[in-house]
Design a protein around this motif. Structure first.
Motif, mmCIF file in Angstrom:
data_model
loop_
_atom_site.group_PDB
_atom_site.id
_atom_site.type_symbol
_atom_site.label_atom_id
_atom_site.label_comp_id
_atom_site.label_asym_id
_atom_site.label_seq_id
_atom_site.Cartn_x
_atom_site.Cartn_y
_atom_site.Cartn_z
ATOM 1 N N ALA A 171 0.837 -1.197 0.000
ATOM 2 C CA ALA A 171 0.000 0.000 0.000
ATOM 3 C C ALA A 171 0.876 1.253 0.000
ATOM 4 O O ALA A 171 0.618 2.213 -0.746
ATOM 5 C CB ALA A 171 -0.930 -0.010 1.209
ATOM 6 N N ASP A 172 1.914 1.248 0.817
ATOM 7 C CA ASP A 172 2.812 2.401 0.875
ATOM 8 C C ASP A 172 3.548 2.611 -0.447
ATOM 9 O O ASP A 172 3.936 3.738 -0.780
ATOM 10 C CB ASP A 172 3.830 2.222 2.001
ATOM 11 N N ALA A 173 3.749 1.535 -1.205
ATOM 12 C CA ALA A 173 4.437 1.632 -2.496
ATOM 13 C C ALA A 173 3.501 2.088 -3.616
ATOM 14 O O ALA A 173 3.960 2.271 -4.749
ATOM 15 C CB ALA A 173 5.068 0.298 -2.854
ATOM 16 N N GLY A 174 2.209 2.226 -3.323
ATOM 17 C CA GLY A 174 1.292 2.762 -4.318
ATOM 18 C C GLY A 174 0.408 1.754 -5.014
ATOM 19 O O GLY A 174 -0.321 2.123 -5.949
ATOM 20 N N TYR A 175 0.454 0.490 -4.606
ATOM 21 C CA TYR A 175 -0.442 -0.493 -5.214
ATOM 22 C C TYR A 175 -1.894 -0.119 -4.914
ATOM 23 O O TYR A 175 -2.206 0.472 -3.872
ATOM 24 C CB TYR A 175 -0.118 -1.902 -4.713
ATOM 25 N N HIS A 176 -2.773 -0.472 -5.832
ATOM 26 C CA HIS A 176 -4.153 -0.008 -5.743
ATOM 27 C C HIS A 176 -5.072 -0.983 -5.002
ATOM 28 O O HIS A 176 -6.200 -0.610 -4.644
ATOM 29 C CB HIS A 176 -4.709 0.219 -7.151
ATOM 30 N N GLY A 177 -4.638 -2.220 -4.809
ATOM 31 C CA GLY A 177 -5.455 -3.209 -4.122
ATOM 32 C C GLY A 177 -4.650 -4.454 -3.823
ATOM 33 O O GLY A 177 -3.488 -4.587 -4.253
ATOM 34 N N LEU A 178 -5.271 -5.379 -3.099
ATOM 35 C CA LEU A 178 -4.601 -6.593 -2.641
ATOM 36 C C LEU A 178 -5.471 -7.805 -2.927
ATOM 37 O O LEU A 178 -6.708 -7.725 -2.883
ATOM 38 C CB LEU A 178 -4.312 -6.495 -1.140
ATOM 39 N N HIS A 179 -4.808 -8.915 -3.196
ATOM 40 C CA HIS A 179 -5.483 -10.131 -3.643
ATOM 41 C C HIS A 179 -4.888 -11.288 -2.846
ATOM 42 O O HIS A 179 -3.703 -11.605 -2.996
ATOM 43 C CB HIS A 179 -5.214 -10.308 -5.141
#
Length: 429
Positions: A171-179
């Motif tokens: 999240a801190d690296a800028g990813y938009h979501g998690l799977h």
């Protein structure tokens, strides 16, 4: 009528359309070149129009847990921060990227990859329970090397916390979501499955582990969170303890109630066999001379590699390709949940996609076709008669056991892609 190019909301994040690149084995490693490798793999899908791109299984711990060589680990703060150009590039192209969180448990290389075991003798094998009898028999026959440590209750909590910390880094690296990788025989499926899970603590109900992952991740980030949920309907005859389709539907409903923003129901087996991919026996890949030493290193010797190849041929006869093989399962789930349902597995034609959307699912994904056509969305979005050129031959997958990248190696498919490239079929405004 739901259309492929309609926007869709997943956990408060709007995606520009309902087409996604399903998680694949990127095998981009964990070094200074990883971000560039991931960009090369993922950016073409977004540039050609995919609303969502899923970065394949990333391992939440720094040691063990990899199902294949060169998988990316996300346990280190500085390394994950260096991946920031990946979501930035996807976003610049109008897409969004979700990172898939994984630990292999008994599917990990420390169980099956001979050379890896020799090079990493101290890596512990994490198990939900004592390995089931078929795996113990494979161990006695020399195809696996089992010396598992069954996770204590406290260690289960520690593993879940590692999922949460990995989510926070991404999240801190800028990813938009998690799977959450809840299928394909990883550790989450091993908790969910009665074939693997014979615990007597609170995690005897394997959903408790998935619920704990949700809570650990949610305590650190509010990014959209989705998960795969397995049905083990392709388990071999004689395996009585497995997840039925009814179990999968119930688990999806529980996941939605627990707060997951979308679910991905998938049917498969209790083993990491051809039912993960389905299709033809990958004869070209097994015979290719450039991979023979890698197969021998992975499976312990050339004769063992030949036996694995033979088993692969037998599996392929049962795991035949079926168009949209998860459609009925997804349709049942969609009737029971109020979150988006994602469908993947055996989808190859735009016409079929149009029939599935709004009926069996809310988003449609493809995996192996992106190995064959990295810019496939351009054709699917622009041409209602388009069909992926992937032949489901699986020559892209078997070499990954040696550390080779997942790319199409079938001449007829590559020739067709070349023809389409010359006709500018992958160009979009």
């Amino acid at each position: 009528m739901t259309r492929l190019d309609d926007p869709v909301d997943v956990g408060g994040l709007e995606l520009r359309n309902r087409l996604y690149r399903a998680p694949l084995l990127e095998c981009a490693g964990t070094d200074a070149d990883t971000a560039d490798a991931l960009r090369r793999d993922l950016e073409p899908a977004a540039a050609s129009g995919a609303g969502l791109v899923c970065q394949g299984a990333t391992i939440v711990r720094g040691e063990g847990g990899c199902a294949a060589p060169n998988m990316t680990r996300v346990h280190d703060d500085a390394f994950v921060q260096a991946l920031a150009p990946v979501p930035a590039a996807i976003e610049e192209r109008g897409g969004r990227v979700f990172a898939q969180l994984e630990h292999g448990g008994l599917r990990s290389m420390e169980v099956w990859h001979a050379e890896y075991r020799e090079e990493h003798p101290g890596v512990e094998q994490l198990a939900v329970s004592r390995p089931p009898l078929p795996m113990r028999l494979a161990d006695r026959a020399g195809f696996l090397d089992l010396s598992p440590r069954v996770l204590s209750t406290d260690e289960v909590y520690d593993l879940a916390a590692d999922f949460g910390r990995a989510a926070e880094r991404l999240a801190d690296a800028g990813y938009h979501g998690l799977h959450v990788a809840g299928a394909n025989m990883g550790v989450v499926q091993q908790f969910l499955s009665p074939f693997y899970n014979r615990r007597d603590d609170e995690f005897a109900d394997g959903f408790r582990f998935l619920e704990l992952l949700h809570d650990e991740i949610r305590s650190r980030t509010d990014l959209p969170l989705i998960t795969k949920i397995p049905a083990e309907t392709r388990a071999p005859p004689g395996i009585r303890r497995h997840l039925s389709a009814d179990d999968c539907v119930d688990l999806c409903e529980r996941a939605a109630d627990a707060g997951f923003d979308a679910v991905v129901p998938v049917s498969g087996s209790v083993f990491w066999d051809m039912h993960i991919v389905r299709g033809e026996y990958p004869e070209r890949a097994w015979r290719d001379g450039q991979f023979q030493s890698g197969y021998a290193a992975a499976f312990g010797s050339r004769w063992r590699a030949k036996l694995v190849s033979l088993a692969n041929r037998v599996q392929a006869r049962r795991a035949t390709f079926e168009p949209a093989w998860n459609a009925d399962l997804c349709r049942r789930v969609r009737e029971r949940v109020d979150v988006p349902v994602l469908l993947e597995g055996g989808v190859r034609e735009r016409e079929r996609i149009d029939r599935l959307l709004g009926d069996a699912c809310d988003l449609v994904g493809m995996g192996r076709p992106f190995y064959a056509e990295p810019r496939l969305p351009a054709r699917l979005l622009d041409d209602h008669g388009s069909v992926a050129v992937c032949e489901n031959c699986n020559n892209c997958t078997v070499p990954q056991a040696t550390g080779a990248p997942g790319v199409c190696r079938t001449p007829s498919v590559l020739a067709e892609r070349g023809r389409l490239e010359r006709e500018d079929a992958y160009e979009r405004e």
